[in-house]
Design an enzyme around this catalytic site. Structure first.
Site, PDB file in Angstrom:
ATOM      1  N   ALA A  44      46.017  18.490  18.639  1.00 49.53           N
ATOM      2  CA  ALA A  44      46.937  19.203  20.190  1.00 49.53           C
ATOM      3  C   ALA A  44      49.096  19.549  18.669  1.00 49.53           C
ATOM      4  O   ALA A  44      49.320  20.070  20.102  1.00 49.53           O
ATOM      5  CB  ALA A  44      47.352  18.193  20.752  1.00 49.53           C
ATOM      6  N   GLN A  70      39.831  20.742  19.370  1.00 47.28           N
ATOM      7  CA  GLN A  70      39.592  19.746  20.713  1.00 47.28           C
ATOM      8  C   GLN A  70      40.449  19.583  22.228  1.00 47.28           C
ATOM      9  O   GLN A  70      40.434  19.184  22.217  1.00 47.28           O
ATOM     10  CB  GLN A  70      40.271  18.439  19.577  1.00 47.28           C
ATOM     11  CG  GLN A  70      39.321  17.480  18.230  1.00 47.28           C
ATOM     12  CD  GLN A  70      39.905  16.935  17.256  1.00 47.28           C
ATOM     13  OE1 GLN A  70      40.094  15.609  17.999  1.00 47.28           O
ATOM     14  NE2 GLN A  70      41.221  17.133  16.740  1.00 47.28           N
ATOM     15  N   ASP A  83      43.548  23.588  25.863  1.00 47.07           N
ATOM     16  CA  ASP A  83      45.322  24.633  26.522  1.00 47.07           C
ATOM     17  C   ASP A  83      44.436  26.056  26.436  1.00 47.07           C
ATOM     18  O   ASP A  83      45.072  26.484  27.264  1.00 47.07           O
ATOM     19  CB  ASP A  83      46.177  24.260  25.728  1.00 47.07           C
ATOM     20  CG  ASP A  83      45.950  24.405  24.154  1.00 47.07           C
ATOM     21  OD1 ASP A  83      45.502  25.231  24.213  1.00 47.07           O
ATOM     22  OD2 ASP A  83      46.872  23.842  23.665  1.00 47.07           O
ATOM     23  N   HIS A  93      36.269  19.084  23.309  1.00 48.44           N
ATOM     24  CA  HIS A  93      36.989  18.427  24.638  1.00 48.44           C
ATOM     25  C   HIS A  93      36.745  19.652  26.191  1.00 48.44           C
ATOM     26  O   HIS A  93      37.651  19.135  26.876  1.00 48.44           O
ATOM     27  CB  HIS A  93      38.197  17.956  24.028  1.00 48.44           C
ATOM     28  CG  HIS A  93      37.946  16.779  22.668  1.00 48.44           C
ATOM     29  ND1 HIS A  93      39.434  16.498  22.847  1.00 48.44           N
ATOM     30  CD2 HIS A  93      36.120  16.233  22.644  1.00 48.44           C
ATOM     31  CE1 HIS A  93      38.136  15.781  21.411  1.00 48.44           C
ATOM     32  NE2 HIS A  93      37.018  15.163  22.454  1.00 48.44           N
ATOM     33  N   CYS A 139      29.901  21.179  48.490  1.00 44.88           N
ATOM     34  CA  CYS A 139      28.990  19.499  47.937  1.00 44.88           C
ATOM     35  C   CYS A 139      29.816  18.756  48.788  1.00 44.88           C
ATOM     36  O   CYS A 139      29.177  17.608  48.279  1.00 44.88           O
ATOM     37  CB  CYS A 139      27.858  19.983  47.202  1.00 44.88           C
ATOM     38  SG  CYS A 139      29.003  19.350  45.063  1.00 44.88           S
ATOM     39  N   SER A 185      45.616  13.449  14.914  1.00 49.77           N
ATOM     40  CA  SER A 185      45.589  12.021  14.113  1.00 49.77           C
ATOM     41  C   SER A 185      44.136  12.264  13.348  1.00 49.77           C
ATOM     42  O   SER A 185      44.523  10.867  13.026  1.00 49.77           O
ATOM     43  CB  SER A 185      46.370  12.173  14.990  1.00 49.77           C
ATOM     44  OG  SER A 185      45.074  11.732  16.185  1.00 49.77           O
ATOM     45  N   ASN A 205      49.749  18.609   8.621  1.00 46.32           N
ATOM     46  CA  ASN A 205      49.626  17.601   9.787  1.00 46.32           C
ATOM     47  C   ASN A 205      51.185  17.164   9.785  1.00 46.32           C
ATOM     48  O   ASN A 205      51.152  16.931   8.406  1.00 46.32           O
ATOM     49  CB  ASN A 205      48.985  16.207  10.108  1.00 46.32           C
ATOM     50  CG  ASN A 205      48.866  15.814  11.349  1.00 46.32           C
ATOM     51  OD1 ASN A 205      48.620  16.727  12.610  1.00 46.32           O
ATOM     52  ND2 ASN A 205      48.742  14.872  11.853  1.00 46.32           N
TER      53      ASN A 205
END
Ligand code: OAD
Ligand code: ZN
Length: 247
Positions: A22, A99, A102, A119, A156, A195, A219
């Site tokens: 992210a 991951q 977006d 993800h 459905c 992270s 990071n």
């Protein structure tokens, strides 16, 4: 010095893998999960079992997602996304394993065959029973017209969820297998803006290292894998990546 080292690594990279979290999208106005003000600092995640079992939690999940829609729908790729797109186009990166949900790697022009989303994707929704696809705008109109209730599938009656993977939901098997294959074959593994605490995703940098890749972590905050990396840069992603590729 770290930047010169990164520049040298990127120059020699022939079949790299970028693994993104992210942190690469925060400059685009999308909050991350674990920073102060991040999504999990505001709300506890709703796991998959709860989403399926409780209608009120489905309503809550959609309330949260729709509240973020201005950020998701309005976001443009950032500097990090653009640099990685360029490295894919130049065939220095074999692929991007993300991951993120977006859609910004796609928006930056990375072709689907070079992108593995572990993800899922929150830029659209689908029915969990029949897999019919629904656009977020359609869900929003139904949600607003129906007193903040999440709509069910008109075809459905199944539950509708964004096409993301929640905690407790099975990982996408094909994307996981391809990501593992790329990771084992890569010469350089760039972990960017994560992270590195969520498994199984965070197992990828370890796997790359075990197969002989050079491991780079970029990071702002330290990660549990800093100690095993060959190069760790605690700085802003957009700045570092742009500087490393400047002529
Ligand atoms: P996190 O929020 O856990 O980590 C993002 C990291 O990016 C943090 O360590 C920040 O310090 C760093 N960061 C943010 N902006 C940055 C910037 N401009 N420059 C440098 N670093 C920056 O997000 P992820 O690791 O992606 O999964 O989270 C992994 C998974 O946990 C997510 O995919 C999601 C979440 O629960 C599911 O929901 C299944
Ligand atoms: Zn359905």
């Amino acid at each position: 010095a770290a930047c010169a080292e990164l520049r040298a690594i990127l120059t020699h990279m022939r079949r790299g893998v970028a693994f993104t979290g992210a942190g690469i999208s925060t400059e685009c106005g999308i909050p991350d999960f674990r920073s102060p003000g991040g999504l999990w600092a505001r709300n506890r995640p709703i796991d998959f079992e709860t989403f399926l079992a409780r209608r009120d939690m489905r309503d809550e999940a959609w309330r949260r997602r729709l509240a973020l829609d201005a950020a998701f729908a309005g976001a443009e790729p950032g500097r990090g996304h653009r640099v990685l797109q360029r490295l894919v186009a130049e065939r220095r990166l074999a692929g991007i394993v993300t991951q993120n949900i977006d859609g910004l790697h796609q928006a930056a022009g990375v072709p689907d065959q070079h992108l593995l989303e572990l993800h899922g994707n929150t830029t659209y929704a689908h029915c969990l029973e029949c897999a019919a696809r629904y656009e977020i705008d359609w869900v929003r109109r139904r949600f607003e017209a129906n007193d903040a209730r999440a709509p069910d599938c008109p075809a459905c009656q199944g539950p509708i969820k964004t096409a993301t993977i929640s905690f407790g939901q099975p990982m996408p098997a094909a994307a996981m297998a391809q990501a593992r294959e790329l990771t084992r074959a890569c010469d350089t593994f760039l972990a960017i803006g994560s992270s590195l605490v969520v498994w199984p995703a965070a197992g990828f940098p370890v796997e790359a290292k075990r197969h002989g890749a050079t491991l780079v972590i970029i990071n702002r905050e330290p990660t549990p894998l800093d100690a095993v990396a060959d190069l760790v840069i605690h700085a802003d992603i957009g700045e570092v990546l742009e500087a490393a590729l400047e002529p």
